[in-house]
Write an enzyme that holds these catalytic residues in place. Structure first.
Site, short mmCIF file in Angstrom:
data_model
loop_
_atom_site.label_atom_id
_atom_site.label_comp_id
_atom_site.label_asym_id
_atom_site.label_seq_id
_atom_site.Cartn_x
_atom_site.Cartn_y
_atom_site.Cartn_z
N HIS A 48 0.65 51.10 72.84
CA HIS A 48 -0.46 50.32 72.31
C HIS A 48 -0.75 49.14 73.23
O HIS A 48 0.05 48.80 74.11
CB HIS A 48 -0.17 49.83 70.88
CG HIS A 48 0.97 48.87 70.77
ND1 HIS A 48 2.23 49.22 70.37
CD2 HIS A 48 1.03 47.54 71.00
CE1 HIS A 48 3.02 48.17 70.36
NE2 HIS A 48 2.31 47.12 70.75
P1 TYD Z 1 4.92 48.10 66.75
O1 TYD Z 1 4.37 46.76 67.13
O2 TYD Z 1 4.02 49.29 66.90
O3 TYD Z 1 6.28 48.29 67.55
P2 TYD Z 1 6.74 49.40 68.61
O4 TYD Z 1 5.72 49.42 69.70
O5 TYD Z 1 8.07 48.95 69.06
O6 TYD Z 1 6.81 50.71 67.87
O7 TYD Z 1 5.43 48.00 65.25
C1 TYD Z 1 6.13 49.05 64.64
C2 TYD Z 1 5.77 49.09 63.15
O8 TYD Z 1 6.16 47.88 62.54
C3 TYD Z 1 4.28 49.26 62.92
O9 TYD Z 1 4.12 50.11 61.78
C4 TYD Z 1 3.82 47.87 62.58
C5 TYD Z 1 5.04 47.23 61.96
N1 TYD Z 1 5.18 45.79 62.22
C6 TYD Z 1 5.24 44.91 61.16
O10 TYD Z 1 5.13 45.30 59.98
N2 TYD Z 1 5.42 43.57 61.41
C7 TYD Z 1 5.53 43.09 62.66
O11 TYD Z 1 5.70 41.87 62.88
C8 TYD Z 1 5.44 44.01 63.76
C9 TYD Z 1 5.53 43.53 65.19
C10 TYD Z 1 5.27 45.35 63.48
#
Ligand code: TYD
Length: 141
Positions: A48
């Site tokens: 992303h």
């Molecule tokens: P994401 O930012 O996509 O992390 P990665 O790239 O490591 O997979 O976040 C993973 C999931 O967690 C996504 O469903 C969004 C959720 N999330 C939260 O609920 N709170 C947060 O502060 C963050 C960063 C993510």
């Protein structure tokens, strides 16, 4: 594209080290800190970009490769030292690969969590780059 920051280390091999960083190295006010842990080796995350969010990421334990993509080129950064951090500005597509199980990825973010700020479709990301979405002269983001 990869802006790496060297984090000072205080200590010695027989007693361990203390590392720190503060506002001057970070360059934005931190509004949220989160971390990812207990991921198996080979885990791939990320995929992303963010519209506005800026982040400082570091790996206090383990070995994680961060792939940065600005829409025209890609760069790999290996975070395998607790004394190294990486600044990721807005408008950068990122992918992360866990080279060692249980590696910990810490993130200091410039804003609260907001799913609206995410771009999770690579084609949409490229379209926004092409449209100059992150071009500061034409956009205030
Ligand atoms: P994401 O930012 O996509 O992390 P990665 O790239 O490591 O997979 O976040 C993973 C999931 O967690 C996504 O469903 C969004 C959720 N999330 C939260 O609920 N709170 C947060 O502060 C963050 C960063 C993510």
């Amino acid at each position: 594209m990869a802006e790496q920051i060297s984090i000072p280390q205080i200590g010695a091999s027989d007693i361990g080290y203390l590392s720190f960083f503060q506002d001057i190295e970070i360059g934005f006010p931190i509004k949220r800190i989160y971390y990812t842990y207990e991921a198996p080796k080979g885990t791939k995350r990320g995929f992303h970009a963010h519209k506005k969010l800026q982040q400082l990421v570091w790996c206090p334990y383990g070995d994680i490769t961060i792939i940065l993509d600005n829409g025209t080129s890609r760069e790999n950064v290996r975070l395998d030292s607790p004394s190294s951090a990486l600044f990721i500005r807005q408008g950068i597509w990122r992918e992360m690969i866990w080279n060692r199980k249980n590696s910990v990825l810490c993130v200091a973010a410039s804003d609260h969590y907001d799913e609206e700020d995410y771009i999770r479709d690579y084609d949409v990301f490229i379209k926004l780059v092409d449209e100059g979405f992150w071009n500061y002269e034409r956009n205030t983001i």
